[in-house]
Design an enzyme around this catalytic site. Structure first.
Site, PDB file in Angstrom:
ATOM      1  CB  CYS B  90     -38.992 -10.322  40.062  1.00  0.00           C
ATOM      2  SG  CYS B  90     -40.543  -9.384  39.937  1.00  0.00           S
ATOM      3  CB  CYS B  93     -41.987  -5.902  42.506  1.00  0.00           C
ATOM      4  SG  CYS B  93     -43.167  -7.222  42.254  1.00  0.00           S
ATOM      5  CB  CYS B  95     -42.337 -12.263  41.510  1.00  0.00           C
ATOM      6  SG  CYS B  95     -43.611 -10.987  41.350  1.00  0.00           S
TER       7      CYS B  95
END
Lengths: 116, 186
Positions: B90, B93, B95
């Site tokens: 990700c 961030c 995820c």
């Protein structure tokens, strides 16, 4: 720059209790409709970028959770749900309560203190 | 203390139910983890019909196994083949398919992994001990708050006749992120 040593034993998902608390609070507030998860992800991503600017690359440990909490505080402030001054006062009250509580006893916040 | 302060304030405002917070922590600390994803992978190895359905509509199929909810609303399973190895990241961030893998490990959340696996996936995989043949392509899948991925690793040789439980024991978390391969039985 090596990312990991794969043979290292697996650490627990949350290395500190407050990491778990920050995580749960964020999930819970989203599920209660205070913000959507994509809104959170966007805010958190911006915070991670900002942290990187100030402190260099994150290692995904304590610095990650510090950014997480910063993002949550920022988002809640933006939404008018938790004003920084009130949060700061409460934080000081909790610190005082911890210092005043004998070791091993459960810590309670005396709600009368928080205005002071 | 900063978290405690937030929790106190929001509880007073009626925005937070402390019991719900404890329940969330319990789920992610004790209940959800890579064993869920490993079961899905083992079933796909053992049952071609299940596998076909999984690749077509993973969200629905894993929900039938009880793996649904937060961060599992939209899941895509990507299959490793001799032609292509898949890796998930990700870049935004962190995820991650929580219902199948639990909370991501520190390295998945690090800037080093998030930035480098996109730029130089083979070098990053080599640091994890995964050296792929020249002819095998690498595809990096960038998770988002809307779509999360799980890698279906290749079934190791010598696992014919194994039960789903035995197969699941060969499936590591890293194999399902793509930074590892399934364990070859001794």
């Amino acid at each position: 720059m090596t990312i990991c040593t794969p043979d290292r034993p697996e650490p627990p998902p949350f290395s500190e209790p407050w990491h778990a608390q920050a995580f749960a609070l964020t999930v819970h507030l989203s599920e209660r409709g205070n913000y959507t998860w994509p809104e959170w992800a966007e805010r958190f991503s911006a915070e991670l970028t900002e942290h990187r600017g100030h402190q260099g690359p994150l290692d995904g440990g304590a610095d990650y959770w510090a950014a997480w909490l910063g993002a949550l505080e920022g988002l809640l402030n933006e939404r008018g749900l938790a004003e920084p001054a009130v949060v700061e006062t409460l934080k000081e009250a909790w610190e005082a309560a911890y210092l005043a509580t004998p070791h091993g006893a459960p810590v309670h916040l005396d709600m009368g203190q928080k205005a002071g | 203390m900063r978290v405690k302060a937030l929790e106190t304030l929001l509880t007073e405002k009626g925005l937070v139910d402390p019991a719900a917070l404890d329940a969330i922590i319990d789920i992610y600390q004790n209940q959800v983890g890579p064993q869920n994803g490993a079961l899905v992978v083992a079933k796909a190895w053992a049952d071609p019909v299940f596998k076909a359905r999984l690749l077509a509509d993973a969200t629905e199929v894993v929900a039938e196994l009880g793996f649904y909810g937060r961060q599992g609303e939209h899941i895509t399973v990507v299959e490793n083949t001799l032609e292509r190895h898949n890796v998930i990241v990700c870049t935004l961030c962190s995820c991650y398919p929580w219902p199948l893998l639990g909370i991501p490990p520190g390295w998945y959340k690090s800037d080093a992994y998030r930035a480098r696996v996109v730029r130089e996936p083979r070098a990053v995989l080599a640091e994890f001990g995964v050296v792929l043949p020249e002819g095998q392509a690498v595809r990096v899948w960038d998770s988002t708050a809307e779509m999360r991925y799980l890698v279906l690793p290749m079934r190791p040789e010598g696992t014919e006749g194994m039960s789903v439980e035995e197969l699941a024991a060969l499936v590591t978390r890293d194999a399902m992120v793509g930074t590892g391969l399934a364990t070859v039985p001794q």
